[in-house]
Design an enzyme around this catalytic site. Structure first.
Site, PDB file in Angstrom:
ATOM      1  N   HIS A  81      -3.008   4.087  -3.546  1.00 44.25           N
ATOM      2  CA  HIS A  81      -2.465   3.190  -2.522  1.00 44.25           C
ATOM      3  C   HIS A  81      -1.089   2.657  -2.907  1.00 44.25           C
ATOM      4  O   HIS A  81      -0.788   1.471  -2.743  1.00 44.25           O
ATOM      5  CB  HIS A  81      -3.441   2.045  -2.237  1.00 44.25           C
ATOM      6  CG  HIS A  81      -4.679   2.518  -1.527  1.00 44.25           C
ATOM      7  ND1 HIS A  81      -4.703   2.879  -0.215  1.00 44.25           N
ATOM      8  CD2 HIS A  81      -5.942   2.748  -1.989  1.00 44.25           C
ATOM      9  CE1 HIS A  81      -5.920   3.278   0.128  1.00 44.25           C
ATOM     10  NE2 HIS A  81      -6.694   3.229  -0.928  1.00 44.25           N
ATOM     11  N   ASP A  95       0.871  -1.158   0.000  1.00 46.73           N
ATOM     12  CA  ASP A  95       0.000   0.000   0.000  1.00 46.73           C
ATOM     13  C   ASP A  95       0.921   1.224   0.000  1.00 46.73           C
ATOM     14  O   ASP A  95       2.141   1.092  -0.154  1.00 46.73           O
ATOM     15  CB  ASP A  95      -0.948  -0.030   1.216  1.00 46.73           C
ATOM     16  CG  ASP A  95      -2.259   0.719   0.940  1.00 46.73           C
ATOM     17  OD1 ASP A  95      -2.211   1.954   0.781  1.00 46.73           O
ATOM     18  OD2 ASP A  95      -3.308   0.062   0.863  1.00 46.73           O
ATOM     19  N   GLU A 111     -10.122   4.132  -4.345  1.00 42.02           N
ATOM     20  CA  GLU A 111      -9.810   5.409  -3.728  1.00 42.02           C
ATOM     21  C   GLU A 111      -8.757   6.234  -4.479  1.00 42.02           C
ATOM     22  O   GLU A 111      -7.815   6.756  -3.884  1.00 42.02           O
ATOM     23  CB  GLU A 111      -9.390   5.183  -2.272  1.00 42.02           C
ATOM     24  CG  GLU A 111     -10.525   4.543  -1.471  1.00 42.02           C
ATOM     25  CD  GLU A 111     -10.204   4.369   0.019  1.00 42.02           C
ATOM     26  OE1 GLU A 111     -11.105   4.607   0.814  1.00 42.02           O
ATOM     27  OE2 GLU A 111      -9.069   3.984   0.343  1.00 42.02           O
TER      28      GLU A 111
END
Lengths: 601, 601
Positions: free
Chosen positions: A298, A244, A369
């Site tokens: 990420h 991540d 995201e």
């Protein structure tokens, strides 16, 4: 947890006045002085109720009223199976033996102080385990036949457990079930096995756990314990969120800078050998590893070496401040769409991942995201968008995100040698109704639903024919409910999801309530997710377990009844996990475990 | 958590590009290629900020800019102290050595693979620890002087740590502080110590943890780890809630039936020797055990043998159903006020407890959550109430509860040989304004406040001159926030209390807001409570820690600033607890630990 001195100190003074009796499917604690024929607690747990101590509940099960005592060195395995799976079966047999040794209350690190004395019939009793495996599959995928039959019959001299399965994966489930028909018998210092007839198969082919090893590093030992507990609960997929923005713990021979820059330290990494061993460790426990390399958001730490290597910035907004403007949590980072070298590195990463995790039928691309402002705030990217006449509005960035995803998939297929794999993507702006069919091909991608169970996106994807995996955060996010880690108060998805909530979360029911159809053809299953902002080796066991086992029964059995009916065997399964070395959360006072059904509201 | 193979695998490929620099009191991660003079993370943590890595923050502290490397076998203790405390100091020295050995990342079960090579100055550097203890106290009470001075000066050849304390308890705190001025130095494979001058003493004399060993059994090993972590955080009282309605785990030679009937099993008990050893284990870590025998409610299992022994029913409503009518949680039970034999047994219990836990300056009588309906529903008790003209209204039962409490105190004093002890009682109906001064003598009892910080009872007791201990549940109940254990949803005192809430809970501020005075003379301190309906060996560490260490700083230092200023050293203290074998909860991603101050909101 051995406490020999204490045990003897009390036994020397006075013996326990208590025993148990099965009444209407419940083990009831009674005083020996007032009631004849009481059994030990373990005996009662094993035999009382329609499915005894089994977890998850098998499709069809009949527990008989016959128990035999035996010793763990009197087990005889006979496996009739294709050559390909002989080693797997032998290893599964070893795991079975190890598991039942752990039932001894004084088990400690492989050492079990069986002392006896035993009567002759106990000492000579043999447990024959006969396994017939008809298929030669050695890796697990969405089409694997995990069903099995298990018949346990017992006589004075021996017990025979007959297993029939179409694959190794079904057979190892049968061994797990058999181990749950066995317990330690207190007053005989022996094991006991109960006769039973079982036919069993899972409702959902995908039954997983997501574990994040980037926010905090997770040791191989903890990953192994996680796999042990997954095997004990018949979960079959460890979705490994390896990387991540926070860290990149994977050591890759051709890209050593990823871990050098991205690992928290040279001790907090996974080597090639560790990953390959873990893949095997998983397989013999009926679990496949599903690797994820989340992108294009990420990412960040681990990608900072491009500039010095003459490849330009591979990622943008890395650790950029104020983080609120560029990402959902600190630190920020997204791949640099404008830099062709980024794709070279990504392609090489995929080559390494394929090498590590093959055979792969699925790969998780992440895809959640993405922050458009991060990309647009990068002069390199916005210039590139303008130069190419893409524009710089949100739609333009969505389009380039889709281009990225397409390129990523192509690179992955190149890495596999054009072997088809199913991609998995989290729900995101890209999977929203207005983008979904433009940018995401339903034959190429499975959608993982992580938003709440009332999110309209669930209807959007199901009615458009996308296959899905559920991990809706309002039930299956196991990190929720702690204190906040930025600011104060409680973390974003609070409250804590109790096991009752986990258990009662039914993908079919969710689909039905939103679409009027259960969409059994599209719903592959689900997974409990443990994002590790607030978990590491110290607490991963207790956050995952026993709650992931509640999910396991939901996905294996899809029971029509809710948590209330499952409470007693579930609490017992937690105790079993602890015996197997898993530091699972305690749900209730021991008094409730010993007085079934009395901790109600 | 050793991962040697992995460490070498990465180091062989490429070395870490990162180092740290202290900037404005924060450790900042930077690239070695771009910045000279960077240090290791541990070095920076030890030296950066006004109090480096110390927790709790000392009253006065100055960290110098001088570091020396040394090896753990080059420590020389010289203790100048009364004969009575020589052994205690030697044991504290051993604990100190063991603690700093654990800083090595490859430490495992006492074995530390120090390999070197070291340069000559590291190898020959001596750490002299000179301790002067002026007082001969060997047990801790509310008047113990826990203050200490610690001066650490260092030169090329040796380091001198000079400790001056009025008691062993101050001196062991100094050793703990010294251990926090030491860390492992990554690139030298040695320890490092930083020079400092410290004067330190606690604000509150009572700094505790309540641990319940009745709802679930807690092993001695877990109790020992709890004491290790308490010592590491300068907490000084383990309030041991030994028994409750659920179980009675204490084996008493003169009353073996208590554990025979009341222990969950013959393995889930504490023997005389274990308790006495634990008392000593606590003492050398600066902790005293405060035993509690909760009464007259919160009893039951363990008391059922009276009838068969010809003593009548010692308790009533034991395990009675429906439990909601007789108690606050299953199972129910209260002492039988009408049975004089109950007092004989209680008196004998106190004799045993005094024998186990002496010397005692305090004893916790419990005294919470009495259910009047339970008593009144017992024909034996209601007949007795009527026969004696007490009446059977609530007031009458309160009066008899007070009579019980007075008798209990007298029995306890008989057991101590009339040595004065301070009783402690939880807030309850008995401590409510209308009953308090009638039934509870402020010279005999300390009141433990467990209700919320806005409860008027706090004002009631403080303005009437009662000494108090705080454990208000809205901040200091560490069991809150999990799933429910009766019914569904979340447990009663949800949400989870994050460390920020624990830290910011100031007894003085609470008193001031309710009464206009801080009542510094009456507030003895506070404690974090862990009721164990939903905790056992698997998770006690992570529920207690690091949050109890947040309470520890509140009670030791009573800092004027809130949690925000404490975050970096607190997260570091958590890491230290993990190194010492405590499975403390992770609060944040490792990235935040390595990038101080960047995980803000």
């Amino acid at each position: 947890a051995t406490n020999l001195l204490a045990a003897h100190a009390l036994d020397d003074l006075v013996s326990s006045p208590w025993g148990w009796q099965c009444e209407f499917g419940r083990c009831v604690k009674k005083e020996i002085a007032h009631q004849e024929g009481l059994s030990t607690l373990n005996t009662c747990k094993l035999t009382c109720g329609s499915s005894g101590a089994l977890w998850p509940i098998p499709s069809q099960v009949k527990i008989e009223d016959q128990l035999s005592l035996f010793l763990p060195n009197n087990i005889d395995f006979q496996f009739n199976c294709p050559n390909e799976v002989v080693n797997l079966m032998n290893e599964a047999g070893d795991i079975f033996k190890d598991n039942i040794l752990r039932y001894h209350p004084e088990y400690s690190d492989g050492h079990v102080p069986w002392t006896g004395p035993w009567d002759a019939s106990t000492e000579s009793h043999i447990l024959y385990v006969n396994g017939l495996v008809t298929g030669d599959a050695v890796s697990l995928n969405l089409n694997t036949d995990e069903s099995y039959q298990l018949n346990v019959t017992t006589s004075d001299d021996f017990t025979t457990a007959t297993i029939v399965a179409a694959s190794f994966f079904g057979a190892r489930h049968a061994l797990e079930t058999l181990s749950q028909l066995i317990e330690y018998h207190e007053t005989s210092d022996a094991l006991m096995v109960v006769a039973a007839q079982i036919e069993d198969s899972p409702v959902f082919p995908y039954r997983g756990i997501l574990l994040d090893t980037s926010r905090n590093f997770v040791s191989v030992a903890t990953l192994e314990r996680t796999l042990d507990a997954m095997g004990a609960s018949k979960l079959n997929t460890l979705h490994w969120h390896i990387t991540d923005t926070h860290s990149f713990p994977l050591v890759l021979e051709s890209l050593p800078n990823m871990a050098a820059y991205g690992a928290y330290s040279s001790r907090q990494v996974y080597t090639f050998k560790q990953v390959v061993d873990l893949k095997e460790y998983a397989r013999v426990r009926g679990v496949r590893l599903l690797p994820e390399l989340d992108a294009p958001a990420h990412v960040g730490n681990g990608w900072q070496w491009g500039h010095e290597a003459g490849l330009g910035d591979l990622a943008v907004c890395v650790n950029q401040e104020p983080w609120q403007e560029y990402c959902v949590e600190p630190p920020c980072g997204q791949l640099n769409l404008a830099n062709p070298s980024m794709y070279h590195v990504l392609g090489q990463l995929y080559v390494e991942l394929v090498k590590l995790f093959s055979p792969l039928d699925m790969f998780h691309f992440g895809g959640d995201e993405v922050n458009m402002h991060c990309w647009n705030a990068s002069k390199e990217i916005s210039d590139w968008m303008i130069e190419n006449d893409f524009g710089v509005d949100e739609e333009a960035y969505f389009k380039q995100w889709a281009v990225f995803q397409q390129r990523a998939r192509e690179l992955f297929l190149e890495a596999t040698g054009e072997e088809e794999i199913q991609g998995v993507l989290f729900t995101s702006g890209l999977t929203a109704a207005e983008n979904l069919e433009n940018y995401v091909n339903s034959s190429q991608y499975i959608i993982q639903i992580w938003t709440a169970k009332d999110d309209p996106v669930i209807k959007d994807v199901l009615t458009r024919g996308y296959k899905v995996i559920f991990s809706n955060y309002d039930a299956w996010y196991l990190d929720c409910g702690m204190g906040a880690w930025v600011g104060e108060g409680n973390n974003w998805c609070s409250p804590y999801k109790g096991w009752q909530t986990v258990y009662d979360n039914s993908p079919y029911d969710i689909a039905y309530s939103l679409t009027g159809s259960q969409h059994t053809d599209l719903i592959l299953g689900g997974e409990a997710t443990l994002w590790t902002e607030q978990a590491d080796d110290a607490t991963i066991d207790s956050k995952l377990w026993p709650r992931s086992a509640a999910l396991a029964e939901r996905l294996w059995s899809n029971p029509a009844s809710g948590w209330y009916a499952a409470e007693t065997p579930f609490v017992n399964h937690r105790q079993r996990l602890v015996k197997r070395g898993i530091q699972a959360e305690r749900l209730q006072p021991e008094w409730c475990h010993q007085n079934e059904g009395l901790c109600y509201l």
